[in-house]
Design a protein around this motif. Sequence first.
Motif, PDB file in Angstrom:
ATOM      1  N   ALA A 152       8.094   8.512  12.557  1.00  0.00           N
ATOM      2  CA  ALA A 152       7.651   7.525  11.568  1.00  0.00           C
ATOM      3  C   ALA A 152       6.705   6.513  12.203  1.00  0.00           C
ATOM      4  O   ALA A 152       6.305   5.541  11.560  1.00  0.00           O
ATOM      5  CB  ALA A 152       8.863   6.822  10.963  1.00  0.00           C
ATOM      6  N   ALA A 153       6.331   6.744  13.465  1.00  0.00           N
ATOM      7  CA  ALA A 153       5.468   5.793  14.174  1.00  0.00           C
ATOM      8  C   ALA A 153       4.048   5.790  13.625  1.00  0.00           C
ATOM      9  O   ALA A 153       3.337   4.795  13.737  1.00  0.00           O
ATOM     10  CB  ALA A 153       5.443   6.132  15.660  1.00  0.00           C
ATOM     11  N   VAL A 154       3.641   6.907  13.024  1.00  0.00           N
ATOM     12  CA  VAL A 154       2.291   7.010  12.462  1.00  0.00           C
ATOM     13  C   VAL A 154       2.397   6.938  10.941  1.00  0.00           C
ATOM     14  O   VAL A 154       3.146   7.710  10.340  1.00  0.00           O
ATOM     15  CB  VAL A 154       1.615   8.340  12.866  1.00  0.00           C
ATOM     16  CG1 VAL A 154       0.187   8.402  12.334  1.00  0.00           C
ATOM     17  CG2 VAL A 154       1.643   8.523  14.370  1.00  0.00           C
ATOM     18  N   PRO A 155       1.670   6.028  10.273  1.00  0.00           N
ATOM     19  CA  PRO A 155       1.753   5.943   8.807  1.00  0.00           C
ATOM     20  C   PRO A 155       1.349   7.262   8.149  1.00  0.00           C
ATOM     21  O   PRO A 155       0.402   7.929   8.592  1.00  0.00           O
ATOM     22  CB  PRO A 155       0.757   4.827   8.455  1.00  0.00           C
ATOM     23  CG  PRO A 155       0.613   4.035   9.709  1.00  0.00           C
ATOM     24  CD  PRO A 155       0.771   5.003  10.832  1.00  0.00           C
ATOM     25  N   ALA A 156       2.062   7.630   7.097  1.00  0.00           N
ATOM     26  CA  ALA A 156       1.808   8.898   6.405  1.00  0.00           C
ATOM     27  C   ALA A 156       0.371   8.985   5.890  1.00  0.00           C
ATOM     28  O   ALA A 156      -0.247  10.056   5.931  1.00  0.00           O
ATOM     29  CB  ALA A 156       2.800   9.073   5.259  1.00  0.00           C
ATOM     30  N   ASP A 157      -0.169   7.867   5.395  1.00  0.00           N
ATOM     31  CA  ASP A 157      -1.554   7.868   4.898  1.00  0.00           C
ATOM     32  C   ASP A 157      -2.534   8.265   5.994  1.00  0.00           C
ATOM     33  O   ASP A 157      -3.493   8.998   5.748  1.00  0.00           O
ATOM     34  CB  ASP A 157      -1.945   6.484   4.362  1.00  0.00           C
ATOM     35  CG  ASP A 157      -1.377   6.215   2.980  1.00  0.00           C
ATOM     36  OD1 ASP A 157      -1.059   7.196   2.278  1.00  0.00           O
ATOM     37  OD2 ASP A 157      -1.258   5.042   2.605  1.00  0.00           O
ATOM     38  N   LEU A 158      -2.283   7.784   7.200  1.00  0.00           N
ATOM     39  CA  LEU A 158      -3.163   8.094   8.322  1.00  0.00           C
ATOM     40  C   LEU A 158      -3.059   9.575   8.701  1.00  0.00           C
ATOM     41  O   LEU A 158      -4.062  10.209   9.042  1.00  0.00           O
ATOM     42  CB  LEU A 158      -2.810   7.206   9.516  1.00  0.00           C
ATOM     43  CG  LEU A 158      -3.840   7.098  10.639  1.00  0.00           C
ATOM     44  CD1 LEU A 158      -5.181   6.607  10.104  1.00  0.00           C
ATOM     45  CD2 LEU A 158      -3.325   6.150  11.718  1.00  0.00           C
ATOM     46  N   VAL A 159      -1.865  10.119   8.605  1.00  0.00           N
ATOM     47  CA  VAL A 159      -1.652  11.547   8.885  1.00  0.00           C
ATOM     48  C   VAL A 159      -2.464  12.396   7.905  1.00  0.00           C
ATOM     49  O   VAL A 159      -3.142  13.352   8.292  1.00  0.00           O
ATOM     50  CB  VAL A 159      -0.152  11.902   8.786  1.00  0.00           C
ATOM     51  CG1 VAL A 159       0.051  13.402   8.918  1.00  0.00           C
ATOM     52  CG2 VAL A 159       0.643  11.159   9.850  1.00  0.00           C
ATOM     53  N   VAL A 160      -2.405  12.021   6.633  1.00  0.00           N
ATOM     54  CA  VAL A 160      -3.135  12.765   5.603  1.00  0.00           C
ATOM     55  C   VAL A 160      -4.644  12.659   5.839  1.00  0.00           C
ATOM     56  O   VAL A 160      -5.364  13.659   5.788  1.00  0.00           O
ATOM     57  CB  VAL A 160      -2.755  12.252   4.193  1.00  0.00           C
ATOM     58  CG1 VAL A 160      -3.621  12.913   3.124  1.00  0.00           C
ATOM     59  CG2 VAL A 160      -1.274  12.525   3.915  1.00  0.00           C
ATOM     60  N   ASP A 161      -5.129  11.446   6.115  1.00  0.00           N
ATOM     61  CA  ASP A 161      -6.566  11.262   6.377  1.00  0.00           C
ATOM     62  C   ASP A 161      -7.017  12.069   7.591  1.00  0.00           C
ATOM     63  O   ASP A 161      -8.108  12.646   7.601  1.00  0.00           O
ATOM     64  CB  ASP A 161      -6.886   9.780   6.600  1.00  0.00           C
ATOM     65  CG  ASP A 161      -6.837   8.979   5.308  1.00  0.00           C
ATOM     66  OD1 ASP A 161      -6.826   9.597   4.230  1.00  0.00           O
ATOM     67  OD2 ASP A 161      -6.793   7.740   5.381  1.00  0.00           O
ATOM     68  N   TYR A 162      -6.187  12.117   8.610  1.00  0.00           N
ATOM     69  CA  TYR A 162      -6.494  12.861   9.834  1.00  0.00           C
ATOM     70  C   TYR A 162      -6.686  14.347   9.522  1.00  0.00           C
ATOM     71  O   TYR A 162      -7.675  14.958   9.932  1.00  0.00           O
ATOM     72  CB  TYR A 162      -5.338  12.649  10.815  1.00  0.00           C
ATOM     73  CG  TYR A 162      -5.276  13.588  11.998  1.00  0.00           C
ATOM     74  CD1 TYR A 162      -6.114  13.422  13.094  1.00  0.00           C
ATOM     75  CD2 TYR A 162      -4.334  14.615  12.042  1.00  0.00           C
ATOM     76  CE1 TYR A 162      -6.036  14.263  14.192  1.00  0.00           C
ATOM     77  CE2 TYR A 162      -4.251  15.471  13.128  1.00  0.00           C
ATOM     78  CZ  TYR A 162      -5.104  15.291  14.205  1.00  0.00           C
ATOM     79  OH  TYR A 162      -5.018  16.130  15.282  1.00  0.00           O
ATOM     80  N   HIS A 163      -5.762  14.917   8.778  1.00  0.00           N
ATOM     81  CA  HIS A 163      -5.854  16.351   8.497  1.00  0.00           C
ATOM     82  C   HIS A 163      -7.011  16.665   7.552  1.00  0.00           C
ATOM     83  O   HIS A 163      -7.799  17.584   7.813  1.00  0.00           O
ATOM     84  CB  HIS A 163      -4.542  16.874   7.913  1.00  0.00           C
ATOM     85  CG  HIS A 163      -4.533  18.363   7.792  1.00  0.00           C
ATOM     86  ND1 HIS A 163      -4.575  19.198   8.894  1.00  0.00           N
ATOM     87  CD2 HIS A 163      -4.505  19.191   6.707  1.00  0.00           C
ATOM     88  CE1 HIS A 163      -4.564  20.467   8.494  1.00  0.00           C
ATOM     89  NE2 HIS A 163      -4.531  20.484   7.180  1.00  0.00           N
ATOM     90  N   PHE A 164      -7.146  15.901   6.503  1.00  0.00           N
ATOM     91  CA  PHE A 164      -8.188  16.217   5.516  1.00  0.00           C
ATOM     92  C   PHE A 164      -9.585  15.851   6.011  1.00  0.00           C
ATOM     93  O   PHE A 164     -10.575  16.421   5.553  1.00  0.00           O
ATOM     94  CB  PHE A 164      -7.862  15.593   4.159  1.00  0.00           C
ATOM     95  CG  PHE A 164      -6.764  16.355   3.465  1.00  0.00           C
ATOM     96  CD1 PHE A 164      -7.051  17.525   2.779  1.00  0.00           C
ATOM     97  CD2 PHE A 164      -5.453  15.937   3.555  1.00  0.00           C
ATOM     98  CE1 PHE A 164      -6.042  18.259   2.178  1.00  0.00           C
ATOM     99  CE2 PHE A 164      -4.439  16.665   2.958  1.00  0.00           C
ATOM    100  CZ  PHE A 164      -4.731  17.829   2.268  1.00  0.00           C
ATOM    101  N   GLY A 165      -9.669  14.942   6.955  1.00  0.00           N
ATOM    102  CA  GLY A 165     -10.959  14.698   7.604  1.00  0.00           C
ATOM    103  C   GLY A 165     -11.442  15.965   8.302  1.00  0.00           C
ATOM    104  O   GLY A 165     -12.621  16.327   8.220  1.00  0.00           O
ATOM    105  N   SER A 166     -10.518  16.662   8.967  1.00  0.00           N
ATOM    106  CA  SER A 166     -10.856  17.932   9.624  1.00  0.00           C
ATOM    107  C   SER A 166     -11.235  18.994   8.599  1.00  0.00           C
ATOM    108  O   SER A 166     -12.195  19.747   8.801  1.00  0.00           O
ATOM    109  CB  SER A 166      -9.658  18.429  10.446  1.00  0.00           C
ATOM    110  OG  SER A 166      -9.314  17.505  11.448  1.00  0.00           O
TER     111      SER A 166
END
Length: 199
Positions: A152-166
Amino acid sequence: MSGAGCAAPGDGPLPQRLLAAATRLFAERGYDRTSVQEIVEAAGVTKGALYHYFGSKDDLLHEVYGRVLRLQQERLDAFASSRAPVAERLREAAADVVVTTIENLDDTKIFFRSMHHLGPERLAQVRAERRRYHERFRALVEEGQRTGVFTAAVPADLVVDYHFGSVHHLGAWYRAEGRLSAREVADHLAGLLMRALRP
């Protein structure tokens, strides 16, 4: 490769021909430099036939991307609602969006290059459709974080942005004749995502 396997509303010869012609012309000339007349001539139909299925050139552009997004949404919904462990569901969903994007790469490249030409109403509709997809994906991340499967150290929104940016960047570099297959790229990107979420 354009829109392989994706059906249009009013599925049938005319809508498919119109979409195929529009996709090819938008890819070759650009959305703004392609006229309705050129689309109907390439499809071998009348303007009346085009306006029967699609109210405008905007509607054609929206449908080029919309059919891909509908396919991806249906597949994500299936992954998300299965009884598999959340890590397995997220990994499958993360890989699937890569594969389906690559399989329809012409459609997604055309759309992201041309979406600023859409009218405000259509643009708002597209953004709402994409937001629904991202929210369903984020819910899987949040489920894993709540249950301690993911950090839970990384916000879920940031995880989603990271993957969909790729995912959104695939059109800039992926080539069908390249060293990696669509599935191999998908497995690598899904693996990166899962390692980033490891507790």
